[in-house]
Motif scaffolding. Structure first.
Motif, PDB file in Angstrom:
ATOM      1  N   HIS A   1       0.741  -1.167   0.207  1.00 18.53           N
ATOM      2  CA  HIS A   1       0.034   0.046   0.149  1.00 18.53           C
ATOM      3  C   HIS A   1       0.894   1.283  -0.065  1.00 18.53           C
ATOM      4  CE1 HIS A   1      -3.674   2.206   1.175  1.00 18.53           C
ATOM      5  NE2 HIS A   1      -2.902   3.115   1.509  1.00 18.53           N
TER       6      HIS A   1
ATOM      7  N   HIS B   1       1.674   4.441  -3.052  1.00 20.82           N
ATOM      8  CA  HIS B   1       1.785   5.966  -2.803  1.00 20.82           C
ATOM      9  C   HIS B   1       2.978   6.257  -3.381  1.00 20.82           C
ATOM     10  CE1 HIS B   1      -1.934   6.560  -0.636  1.00 20.82           C
ATOM     11  NE2 HIS B   1      -1.727   5.778   0.289  1.00 20.82           N
TER      12      HIS B   1
ATOM     13  N   GLU C   1      -5.566   7.415  -2.530  1.00 22.57           N
ATOM     14  CA  GLU C   1      -5.690   6.409  -1.767  1.00 22.57           C
ATOM     15  C   GLU C   1      -6.522   5.374  -2.492  1.00 22.57           C
ATOM     16  OE1 GLU C   1      -4.721   6.465   1.220  1.00 22.57           O
ATOM     17  OE2 GLU C   1      -5.601   4.845   1.715  1.00 22.57           O
TER      18      GLU C   1
ATOM     19  N   ALA D   1      -3.993   3.138  -4.093  1.00 17.55           N
ATOM     20  CA  ALA D   1      -3.424   2.337  -3.362  1.00 17.55           C
ATOM     21  C   ALA D   1      -3.850   1.154  -2.657  1.00 17.55           C
ATOM     22  CB  ALA D   1      -2.728   3.134  -2.104  1.00 17.55           C
TER      23      ALA D   1
HETATM   24 ZN   LIG Z   1      -2.923   5.235   1.824  1.00 15.47          ZN
END
Ligand SMILES: [Zn+2]
Length: 178
Positions: free
Chosen positions: A145, A149, A166, A169
């Motif tokens: 994750h 980013h 977000e 990710a």
């Molecule tokens: Zn995140």
């Protein structure tokens, strides 16, 4: 006490305070990252908690003999895997991963940087190009994750909105084992 003498004592204190924290900071350079840590316990925990499971074929390299070799293989393998899930291959990507003992340390770093309280176990600072991560809580999914980013940040010339960041990710997390 004159001023110079006072300054010398202050300097001495500063030097004494700086030495211990410097002495324990070590780093591992991988193709895409510099991993910063301050104890072999942190390295061992980090390595043990990143279980490549069904993806092992993707990460296993024959030269992975030591814990450090294993970490290099896992981290660089995961970076390339995340890039392939996102179909984003930024050139010249290099970032830091700072290993922290637990979530309390992650929260303390976040508070220092953003002056805000959060309950994160990891976060990526685009300004510093650095992932801060708790070795207590790390999992393959969590590291993937954060690496997502990093990849997204390096891929776009102009940073996309936080929400897009977000969503992408989380997409990586979801499709990690496809
Ligand atoms: Zn995140």
């Amino acid at each position: 006490m004159n001023f110079m003498r006072f300054m010398n004592i202050i300097l001495l204190f500063v030097v004494v305070l700086l030495i211990p924290s410097q002495a324990f900071t070590e780093e591992i350079k991988t193709r895409y990252t510099t991993i910063i840590y301050n104890s072999t316990d942190q390295l061992d925990n980090f390595n043990d908690n990143i279980i490549t499971g069904g993806l092992s074929y993707f990460f296993q390299r024959q030269d992975s003999v030591t814990v450090k070799d294993e970490i290099v293989s896992k981290v660089d393998g995961l970076v390339e895997h995340v890039e392939s899930i996102l179909e984003m291959y930024p050139s010249m990507m290099h970032f830091r991963i700072v290993l922290l003992d637990d979530d309390n340390e992650v929260r303390a770093v976040y508070r220092r940087q953003y002056n805000k309280s959060v309950n994160y176990i990891a976060f990526y600072s685009p300004q510093e190009k650095t992932v801060y991560i708790s070795v207590d809580d790390v999992e393959l999914r969590v590291l993937a994750h954060e690496i997502a980013h990093v990849v997204i940040d390096h891929y776009f010339g102009v940073a996309p909105p936080v929400k897009i960041h977000e969503v992408l990710a989380q997409y990586v997390e979801k499709h990690l084992e496809d």
